[in-house]
Design a protein around this motif. Structure first.
Motif, short mmCIF file in Angstrom:
data_model
loop_
_atom_site.label_atom_id
_atom_site.label_comp_id
_atom_site.label_asym_id
_atom_site.label_seq_id
_atom_site.Cartn_x
_atom_site.Cartn_y
_atom_site.Cartn_z
N ALA A 141 0.83 -1.21 0.00
CA ALA A 141 0.00 0.00 0.00
C ALA A 141 0.85 1.25 0.00
CB ALA A 141 -0.93 -0.01 1.22
N ILE A 142 1.96 1.22 0.71
CA ILE A 142 2.84 2.38 0.79
C ILE A 142 3.44 2.70 -0.58
CG2 ILE A 142 5.01 3.26 1.74
CD1 ILE A 142 4.34 1.62 4.29
N MET A 143 3.91 1.67 -1.29
CA MET A 143 4.54 1.89 -2.59
C MET A 143 3.54 2.37 -3.64
SD MET A 143 7.69 1.57 -2.18
CE MET A 143 8.05 1.84 -3.92
N VAL A 144 2.32 1.92 -3.54
CA VAL A 144 1.29 2.38 -4.48
C VAL A 144 0.94 3.84 -4.21
CG1 VAL A 144 -1.15 2.14 -5.12
CG2 VAL A 144 0.30 0.11 -4.93
N SER A 145 0.96 4.24 -2.94
CA SER A 145 0.50 5.57 -2.56
C SER A 145 1.58 6.64 -2.55
CB SER A 145 -0.14 5.51 -1.16
OG SER A 145 -1.20 4.56 -1.12
N ALA A 146 2.84 6.23 -2.43
CA ALA A 146 3.92 7.21 -2.31
C ALA A 146 4.08 8.03 -3.59
CB ALA A 146 5.24 6.50 -1.98
N CYS A 148 5.66 10.20 -6.56
CA CYS A 148 6.91 10.27 -7.33
C CYS A 148 7.83 9.09 -7.08
CB CYS A 148 7.66 11.57 -7.03
SG CYS A 148 6.72 13.06 -7.37
N SER A 149 7.26 7.93 -6.81
CA SER A 149 8.11 6.78 -6.49
C SER A 149 7.88 5.63 -7.47
CB SER A 149 7.83 6.30 -5.07
OG SER A 149 6.54 5.75 -4.97
N SER A 150 8.94 4.87 -7.66
CA SER A 150 8.87 3.64 -8.44
C SER A 150 9.45 2.53 -7.58
CB SER A 150 9.66 3.77 -9.74
OG SER A 150 11.04 3.88 -9.45
N GLN A 151 9.49 1.31 -8.10
CA GLN A 151 10.03 0.21 -7.33
C GLN A 151 11.50 0.44 -6.97
OE1 GLN A 151 8.01 -2.12 -6.26
NE2 GLN A 151 9.62 -3.06 -5.03
N ASP A 152 12.20 1.17 -7.81
CA ASP A 152 13.62 1.47 -7.54
C ASP A 152 13.79 2.33 -6.28
OD1 ASP A 152 14.33 0.05 -9.78
OD2 ASP A 152 14.39 1.81 -11.07
N ASP A 153 12.72 3.03 -5.89
CA ASP A 153 12.80 3.88 -4.71
C ASP A 153 12.52 3.13 -3.42
OD1 ASP A 153 13.18 6.66 -5.81
OD2 ASP A 153 11.34 6.12 -6.87
N GLU A 154 12.10 1.87 -3.52
CA GLU A 154 11.70 1.14 -2.31
C GLU A 154 12.81 1.06 -1.25
OE1 GLU A 154 10.09 -3.24 -0.87
OE2 GLU A 154 9.53 -2.50 -2.85
N PRO A 155 14.04 0.71 -1.60
CA PRO A 155 15.09 0.66 -0.56
C PRO A 155 15.25 2.00 0.16
CG PRO A 155 15.84 -0.45 -2.53
CD PRO A 155 14.57 0.27 -2.91
N ARG A 156 15.16 3.08 -0.58
CA ARG A 156 15.31 4.41 0.01
C ARG A 156 14.15 4.72 0.95
NH1 ARG A 156 13.63 9.38 -1.42
NH2 ARG A 156 12.66 8.60 -3.32
N ARG A 190 5.38 -7.51 -9.92
CA ARG A 190 4.33 -6.61 -10.41
C ARG A 190 4.92 -5.35 -10.99
NH1 ARG A 190 1.72 -8.07 -5.59
NH2 ARG A 190 2.32 -6.07 -4.61
N ALA A 191 5.91 -4.79 -10.31
CA ALA A 191 6.55 -3.57 -10.79
C ALA A 191 7.27 -3.80 -12.11
CB ALA A 191 7.53 -3.05 -9.73
N ASP A 192 7.96 -4.93 -12.21
CA ASP A 192 8.66 -5.26 -13.46
C ASP A 192 7.68 -5.43 -14.61
OD1 ASP A 192 11.08 -5.17 -12.15
OD2 ASP A 192 11.25 -7.34 -11.89
#
Length: 255
Positions: A141-146, A148-156, A190-192
């Motif tokens: 849910a966080i990654m979908v809602s954040a 200006c973010s993509s999967q590459d931003d997840e570690p950050r 899913r992101a890929d």
């Protein structure tokens, strides 16, 4: 019929804050954002099936004039009344023009510039932590809602959250602390898949430069996550809208 009566008739409540879905404690920015989102839903062009859309839109404009003016809002908060004879409410105004003056359309360049300033900012940190608490650590849910973010931003983003946990600013939710490797892999897949679909669309349409790539990313995000994409644009437009044009103050001495 006065503003409060019209709100009761059209929105089933005479409480101006309830009409906007907010509270008396709302900040000026909260009021502006809430007004944008509610008025967007009843905009005559977006709700042609609602025979009262135009009336609702006009009433919301007047409501916003009251709550965006410090003196008028103070009177309403203290007395529960509005000055119907104030120039701001009594004057003949085109509420569509007023709305568009507050919320000019967001362009692709606006998004690019916002993204550049937003990533890595304290504002982004606060937003990510808020999403973490809101979704109780659910990274899907966080990654979908954040924004200006993509999967590459997840570690950050995870690092931002972990730092907040380590400092004691937020609690450690099991959904975040104990997320399984299987769930992380599924999110990556899913992101890929979404990225591959976006790249395919780029090739089909002959797009390639940075702006076009971002446009495709946004189109793909709209396709797969329309609700969150629209929410992102709504937040962006409302957050960076022009300051409310100064209206003439409510007349004094009325009882």
């Amino acid at each position: 019929m006065g503003l409060l009566e019209r709100c009761e008739e059209l929105f089933k409540t005479s409480n101006l804050y309830e009409v906007l879905g907010t509270t008396k404690e709302a900040t000026e920015a909260d009021i502006r954002r809430s007004y944008y989102k509610v008025s967007l839903k009843v905009h005559p062009d977006r709700a042609p099936e609602d025979p009262q859309a135009t009336e609702k839109f006009q009433v919301l404009g007047k409501l916003y004039v009251v709550l965006s003016d410090k003196e008028q809002r103070a009177v309403y908060d203290e007395q529960g009344t509005v000055d119907e004879e104030s120039d701001a409410l009594s004057q003949d105004r085109c509420w569509e023009e007023y709305w568009r003056l507050l919320y000019p359309k967001i362009t692709l360049q606006d998004i690019l510039e916002f993204e550049k300033k937003y990533k890595g900012s304290d504002e982004e940190r606060q937003d990510v932590i808020q999403l973490y608490v809101q979704h109780q650590g659910d990274m899907d849910a966080i990654m979908v809602s954040a924004m200006c973010s993509s999967q590459d931003d997840e570690p950050r983003l995870c690092a931002i959250i972990q730092a907040a946990i380590d400092s004691g600013d937020v609690a450690s939710f099991p959904a975040f602390a104990r997320e399984s490797a299987k769930k992380k892999r599924a999110r990556r897949k899913r992101a890929d898949r979404e990225r591959e679909e976006a790249e395919e669309m780029q090739k089909e349409m002959g797009l390639g430069d940075e702006d076009d790539s971002l446009a495709m990313m946004l189109q793909q995000r709209q396709k797969s996550r329309e609700q969150n994409f629209n929410s992102f644009l709504s937040d962006l437009e409302a957050k960076y809208a022009k300051k409310t044009p100064k209206s003439q103050k409510a007349k004094r001495g009325k009882k």
